[in-house]
Design an enzyme around this catalytic site. Structure first.
Site, mmCIF file in Angstrom:
data_model
loop_
_atom_site.group_PDB
_atom_site.id
_atom_site.type_symbol
_atom_site.label_atom_id
_atom_site.label_comp_id
_atom_site.label_asym_id
_atom_site.label_seq_id
_atom_site.Cartn_x
_atom_site.Cartn_y
_atom_site.Cartn_z
ATOM 1 N N SER A 199 0.845 -1.194 0.000
ATOM 2 C CA SER A 199 0.000 0.000 0.000
ATOM 3 C C SER A 199 0.884 1.250 0.000
ATOM 4 C CB SER A 199 -0.930 -0.011 1.217
ATOM 5 O OG SER A 199 -0.176 -0.007 2.416
ATOM 6 N N TYR A 200 0.249 2.403 -0.062
ATOM 7 C CA TYR A 200 0.986 3.664 -0.177
ATOM 8 C C TYR A 200 1.980 3.813 0.978
ATOM 9 C CZ TYR A 200 1.756 8.592 -1.246
ATOM 10 O OH TYR A 200 2.331 9.789 -1.594
ATOM 11 N N PRO A 201 3.278 4.052 0.662
ATOM 12 C CA PRO A 201 4.302 4.001 1.721
ATOM 13 C C PRO A 201 4.525 5.296 2.487
ATOM 14 C CG PRO A 201 5.357 4.222 -0.414
ATOM 15 C CD PRO A 201 3.877 4.191 -0.678
#
Length: 726
Positions: A199-201
């Site tokens: 997922s978005y880091p």
């Protein structure tokens, strides 16, 4: 979305945290308007950082690079976040340097019971700083032959499972456990995100949303051989409710989005993905439980103790074994009132030790604590202080400040401590957060902060002598640095070549410094002079396989013609008659880029070559020729300059053993097999035009004056040369 009201186009924002079909479709079905306050907050941060950073950086760089020759930094930068980051590193360095070791004494006692191995006991007083006092306690303890058990306590304890993973924790672990720098970690994390593996880091949240599909995410990992047993057990027995973390309102915590293998991701990609996955599984596992046993002893009047841990259940440490309870030798079974035989009691002398240099993980913790940077910008600030040669990364990812970094921070403290302390930036960040929440006015915050730093800048400029005094101690004046290389065109004395970054020439008689092309070697060019200013030319080269061209030190920073820019060498000079200029040595338009011209390199023999003056294309031709010259005549087909070649009779590749021939490099059939196109090994940033584009065959736009401009690309030859890149 295309409907407009009152002639205003509607703009919507899609919010998603992972690149999966489900997330993208949900985001498109729930479009919302952009948050104006958040956008204004970002605008304010960008404008403040740019204006403040540029003002201080420009002044510092021009002031100190003109005075000192061995700074070894191409840019002496200042940043509202970068400088406090450096300040943390220098503060730790100062503590290490000022540390004075102090001697102290501890009592070590060993006792045993029966045939059991001896137990080493810890003294309850811990330590004393007076040897005679320590010896007195030892003498008291030595009188006793036995150690009496005063109490035995057993307590079940739990090691809590981790919170959901956010960016800062990922960066900390990647640095301390995986040995990967923050900037490198974020690059890998972004690649894993765009490929759909995680997922978005970039997130500050450590709490899973209520509707987060924990079981579905876990189920995807059921077939991985490294943790399949743990996953299947959790799915069968039921997952544990994650700990309640902080919800920052941005993106969900970092989690794996689909299964992967090491062969798919590569070495570093897999290591980061493995950690993210193990961390996720650990957050929904049970706590690690262990039994802690503590036995208290008395030896005469002195109290001692020993403790040990016994594992009850591994819990989450099954997937994060590095956090597990280490195996220890079991403590003997005993009760209150039991006696142990005293084996030895002795006084040990030790010394206090200084702290070590900050690790990247410790620095990230300090930055987060003091509000320096965001989860997205922390890696950039740390990378900047490394790239600018303010700190070096030592073993264990420890950051050791250089002389330049130390002097800068000490100079800021001497002039205005608030420039380096985290307090003022932390206060600015709070104001920027208020803008995002709609509780502060964008223009008022921006203007107020700029006014503060404007006053600080003027005071800094007026007080720069304070920092200069520190610089004088650590660095050499520019006049005393470097080696004589070429003559100045003004005073005709030798100028010194300063090799330390940024490489440059300095004339101590005129007190002038001249910039040079970077990332290559500089040497004298046959003691030839520029016809415009009498400066001796120097030759810049990127190596035997790369490009090389002459440079006039004065023209490089002071373009003599309107169509020239700063940073141009003789291979781009439009002088109509100079033998080193583009007009004399230019042959034809580059076969790859649109704006470049292939320029003959007269220093390249016997492996002759011409190179593009914009991109990194190099054309090798006429190897072992005795002489190569660019003719004043042009090709009738492509308008490229003709080349006259003189070969040695023994090694001539020309038909019928001819030794001389003049023709077009691109069109002449005799030259057809004597031309070879390559990419140079270039790192020089001054070459605009970037990497060569494949198959680029646009209209010629050579800028060579005197009738040789606008060379056309002969189709057959261009196709043949382009074949080298396919």
């Amino acid at each position: 979305m295309n409907k407009s009201y009152s002639n205003d186009q509607s703009v919507y924002r899609a919010k998603f945290s992972s690149i999966t079909d489900l997330d993208i479709c949900n985001a498109m079905n729930r479009l919302g308007e952009p948050n104006r306050n958040e956008a204004l907050s970002v605008d304010a941060r960008q404008e403040l950082d740019l204006r403040i950073g540029c003002a201080f950086t420009r002044f510092q760089t021009k002031y100190f690079q003109g005075k000192y020759g061995n700074l070894d930094s191409s840019l002496i930068s200042f940043g509202p976040c970068q400088t406090p980051t450096l300040g943390f590193c220098v503060e730790r360095h100062d503590k290490i340097q000022s540390f004075k070791p102090e001697t102290y004494w501890v009592i070590q006692a060993k006792v045993f019971k029966g045939k059991d191995s001896p137990l080493t006991l810890d003294w309850d007083r811990v330590r004393v700083f007076d040897r005679e006092v320590g010896q007195m306690f030892v003498n008291l303890a030595k009188v006793a032959r036995e150690a009496k058990v005063e109490s035995v306590s057993k307590k079940e304890k739990a090691k809590q499972r981790p919170l959901a993973l956010n960016t800062v924790e990922m960066l900390r672990v990647a640095s301390s456990a995986l040995g990967m720098g923050p900037q490198h970690t974020m690059q890998i994390a972004e690649r894993l995100y765009t490929q759909g593996y995680i997922s978005y880091p970039r997130t500050e949240t450590t709490h899973y949303p209520e509707n987060f599909d924990l079981k579905g995410t876990l189920r995807q990992q059921a077939n991985n051989p490294y943790w399949s047993d743990s996953v299947k057990t959790l799915l069968a027995e039921g997952i544990n409710r994650p700990r309640k973390g902080a919800d920052a309102g941005d993106h969900p915590p970092i989690t794996p989005m689909r299964a992967a293998s090491e062969s798919e991701l590569g070495s570093d990609g897999w290591r980061l993905y493995e950690y993210i996955t193990r961390h996720f599984i650990a957050t929904i596992s049970h706590d690690c439980k262990y039994l802690q046993t503590t036995i208290s002893f008395s030896i005469n009047t002195e109290s001692f103790s020993c403790s040990g841990k016994t594992l009850i259940s591994t819990g989450y440490t099954e997937v994060m074994p590095w956090q597990g309870i280490p195996l220890e030798e079991a403590l003997p079974v005993c009760e209150r009132g039991d006696s142990f035989t005293v084996d030895e009691v002795k006084l040990q002398e030790k010394q206090t030790s200084p702290p070590d240099y900050l690790t990247e993980a410790e620095l990230i913790t300090l930055m987060e604590k003091h509000g320096i940077g965001t989860d997205a910008s922390i890696p950039v600030h740390i990378n900047n202080i490394c790239q600018r040669n303010y700190v070096t990364v030592e073993n264990g990812r420890r950051l050791k400040p250089t002389n330049l970094g130390i002097v800068l921070v000490h100079g800021y403290y001497k002039i205005d401590a608030e420039l380096v302390l985290p307090t003022i930036r932390s206060a600015v960040e709070k104001q920027l957060n208020l803008i995002a929440l709609g509780k502060a006015n964008f223009h008022q915050v921006l203007q107020h902060t700029l006014d503060i730093f404007k006053r600080k800048f003027h005071y800094f400029v007026d007080s720069i002598a304070g920092m200069d005094e520190l610089m004088e101690v650590s660095f050499s004046p520019i006049a005393a640095t470097g080696k004589p290389l070429s003559r100045c065109g003004k005073c005709h004395r030798f100028m010194k070549y300063i090799q330390a970054k940024p490489s440059r020439l300095h004339c101590s008689h005129c007190d002038e410094t001249y910039s040079l092309p970077q990332n290559g070697a500089i040497k004298l060019y046959k003691e030839l002079r520029c016809p415009l200013d009498e400066f001796e030319l120097v030759l810049w080269t990127s190596g035997s396989r790369g490009k090389s061209y002459p440079v006039c030190p004065y023209c490089f920073s002071n373009p003599p013609f309107r169509d020239m820019k700063k940073g141009m060498g003789c291979n781009e000079c439009t002088h109509p008659s100079c033998q080193h200029s583009l007009n004399s040595l230019g042959i034809g338009q580059c076969v790859e880029c649109e704006n470049g011209v292939l320029v003959f390199d007269p220093t390249s023999g016997p492996k002759w070559r011409m190179a593009c003056n914009k991109c990194n294309v190099v054309v090798h031709f006429f190897e072992h020729a005795h002489k190569v010259q660019v003719s004043a005549e042009s090709c009738e087909v492509c308008e490229a300059s003709l080349v006259a070649v003189d070969f040695n009779k023994v090694r001539s590749p020309l038909p019928d053993s001819e030794t001389q021939h003049a023709g077009c490099v691109f069109c002449d059939s005799v030259f057809q097999d004597l031309v070879e196109l390559k990419h140079a090994t270039m790192r020089h940033p001054m070459h605009r035009g970037g990497g060569a584009r494949r198959g680029g065959r646009g209209r010629g736009r050579g800028r060579r004056p005197g009738g040789r401009g606008n060379p056309k690309k002969p189709k057959d030859k261009m196709a043949a040369l382009a074949a080298y890149f396919v």
